[in-house]
Design a protein around this motif. Structure first.
Motif: not given
Length: 53
Positions: A42-48
């Motif tokens: 989820v953190i990676l998706l938000a960052t992307i």
């Protein structure tokens, strides 16, 4: 020289069983290790999404 198997055999059987606090702690860590990959995803998706905008 120091064999862990013989040390465990010399100790009383009750000392080898985890206490209630240890079992609660280990089950809590099992939950953490299951949820941790989802949290990272989820953190990676938000960052992307943030970088793409």
């Amino acid at each position: 020289m120091n064999d862990p198997g013989s040390a465990m055999a010399d100790s009383p059987p009750g000392s080898l069983e985890p206490s209630d606090d240890d079992s609660i702690g280990s089950s809590w860590w099992n939950v953490v290790w299951i949820l941790l990959p989802f949290l990272i995803f989820v953190i990676l998706l938000a960052t992307i999404a943030f970088l793409a905008s």
